[in-house]
Scaffold this active site. Structure first.
Site, PDB file in Angstrom:
ATOM      1  CG  PHE A 267      10.934   2.132  10.684  1.00  0.00           C
ATOM      2  CD1 PHE A 267      11.131   1.013   9.875  1.00  0.00           C
ATOM      3  CD2 PHE A 267       9.638   2.576  10.906  1.00  0.00           C
ATOM      4  CE1 PHE A 267      10.050   0.342   9.313  1.00  0.00           C
ATOM      5  CE2 PHE A 267       8.554   1.899  10.352  1.00  0.00           C
ATOM      6  CZ  PHE A 267       8.761   0.785   9.558  1.00  0.00           C
TER       7      PHE A 267
ATOM      8  CG  ASP B  54      14.836  -1.740   4.034  1.00  0.00           C
ATOM      9  OD1 ASP B  54      15.845  -1.085   4.289  1.00  0.00           O
ATOM     10  OD2 ASP B  54      14.298  -2.490   4.872  1.00  0.00           O
TER      11      ASP B  54
ATOM     12  CE  LYS C 181      -3.100  -2.381   3.218  1.00  0.00           C
ATOM     13  NZ  LYS C 181      -3.492  -2.437   4.639  1.00  0.00           N
TER      14      LYS C 181
ATOM     15  CG  ASP D  84       6.831   2.201   0.204  1.00  0.00           C
ATOM     16  OD1 ASP D  84       7.568   1.338  -0.315  1.00  0.00           O
ATOM     17  OD2 ASP D  84       6.135   1.977   1.203  1.00  0.00           O
TER      18      ASP D  84
HETATM   19  P1  IMP Z   1      12.402  -4.679   1.251  1.00  0.00           P
HETATM   20  O1  IMP Z   1      11.821  -5.941   0.698  1.00  0.00           O
HETATM   21  O2  IMP Z   1      13.281  -4.927   2.437  1.00  0.00           O
HETATM   22  O3  IMP Z   1      13.097  -3.835   0.196  1.00  0.00           O
HETATM   23  O4  IMP Z   1      11.220  -3.878   1.886  1.00  0.00           O
HETATM   24  C1  IMP Z   1      10.420  -3.106   1.131  1.00  0.00           C
HETATM   25  C2  IMP Z   1       9.201  -2.702   1.914  1.00  0.00           C
HETATM   26  O5  IMP Z   1       9.444  -2.651   3.307  1.00  0.00           O
HETATM   27  C3  IMP Z   1       8.804  -1.311   1.533  1.00  0.00           C
HETATM   28  O6  IMP Z   1       7.931  -1.342   0.433  1.00  0.00           O
HETATM   29  C4  IMP Z   1       8.131  -0.816   2.774  1.00  0.00           C
HETATM   30  O7  IMP Z   1       6.782  -1.171   2.760  1.00  0.00           O
HETATM   31  C5  IMP Z   1       8.833  -1.529   3.893  1.00  0.00           C
HETATM   32  N1  IMP Z   1       9.839  -0.670   4.531  1.00  0.00           N
HETATM   33  C6  IMP Z   1      11.184  -0.735   4.432  1.00  0.00           C
HETATM   34  N2  IMP Z   1      11.784   0.232   5.137  1.00  0.00           N
HETATM   35  C7  IMP Z   1      10.793   0.941   5.706  1.00  0.00           C
HETATM   36  C8  IMP Z   1      10.776   2.121   6.560  1.00  0.00           C
HETATM   37  O8  IMP Z   1      11.787   2.719   6.942  1.00  0.00           O
HETATM   38  N3  IMP Z   1       9.524   2.548   6.916  1.00  0.00           N
HETATM   39  C9  IMP Z   1       8.378   1.946   6.523  1.00  0.00           C
HETATM   40  N4  IMP Z   1       8.357   0.873   5.722  1.00  0.00           N
HETATM   41  C10 IMP Z   1       9.557   0.368   5.318  1.00  0.00           C
HETATM   42 MG    MG Z   2       5.803  -1.192   0.529  1.00  0.00          MG
END
Ligand code: IMP
Ligand code: MG
Length: 179
Positions: free
Chosen positions: A152, A103, A42, A100
């Site tokens: 975060f 990470d 979302k 968004d």
């Molecule tokens: P990844 O698979 O680790 O790249 O995570 C991606 C998802 O984790 C993003 O689309 C976010 O929804 C969530 N996410 C990662 N870091 C943050 C943060 O600092 N705040 C809020 N959501 C995060």
């Molecule tokens: Mg996300």
């Protein structure tokens, strides 16, 4: 809500100029192509609605949703598709994924690979925020709004436990809120 924010990282004005800059760049790069813009639910919804208004091209919009985070602040690494896009044959489309935050990259890597099996002309990534220091998966954004430090962050679509998405800016959440 605002009292839980340690500091503002990206202001409303900055968010608007990021959407404009990237939207204009995407408009230039996708001229003459059949563009399918796919928002990752979302978290991308605020960014997608602002960005897409600066994409001055005929395009389709769709959404995909993957589960990755559960309720904490660290990724589980296990990805599952909860909601898929409508198109099953992507052979005529250039796909632009809107995220968004990038990470670890696990979520987007999974989605890129999955959509790749449907033979799109191309798959590119636009992310509002990038945390390059946290990258694990082999995935790189083609368009980045702004790099953020390893903290975060919430707001403008980004949540903690599904809250704070409606903050109009991006802020760092106070540690005591989640520790
Ligand atoms: P990844 O698979 O680790 O790249 O995570 C991606 C998802 O984790 C993003 O689309 C976010 O929804 C969530 N996410 C990662 N870091 C943050 C943060 O600092 N705040 C809020 N959501 C995060
Ligand atoms: Mg996300």
């Amino acid at each position: 809500m605002h009292e839980d924010i340690k500091k503002v990282l990206v202001t409303e004005d900055e968010l608007r100029s990021i959407a404009k800059r990237l939207g204009e760049q995407i408009t230039n790069d996708y001229k003459g192509k059949k563009l399918l813009v796919v928002g990752v639910l979302k978290g991308s919804i605020y960014f997608l609605t602002d960005l897409s208004r600066y994409i001055d091209l005929e395009c389709k919009l769709d959404f995909i949703q993957a589960s990755s985070y559960g309720s904490g602040t660290t990724s589980s690494g296990k990805i599952k598709i909860i909601k898929d896009i409508s198109e099953s044959d992507l052979s005529e489309f250039d796909v632009l994924l809107v995220e968004d935050i990038l990470d670890t990259g696990n979520t987007l890597k999974y989605i890129v690979d999955m959509l790749g099996e449907r033979k799109p002309k191309s798959v590119s990534i636009v992310t509002l925020l990038d945390k390059p220091s946290r990258r694990v998966a082999d995935v790189k954004a083609d368009y980045v709004g702004v790099d953020v430090p390893n903290e975060f962050v919430v707001g403008y679509g980004l949540d903690y436990n599904q809250y704070y998405r409606n903050l109009p800016y991006i802020g760092v959440l106070k540690e005591e809120v989640y520790s």
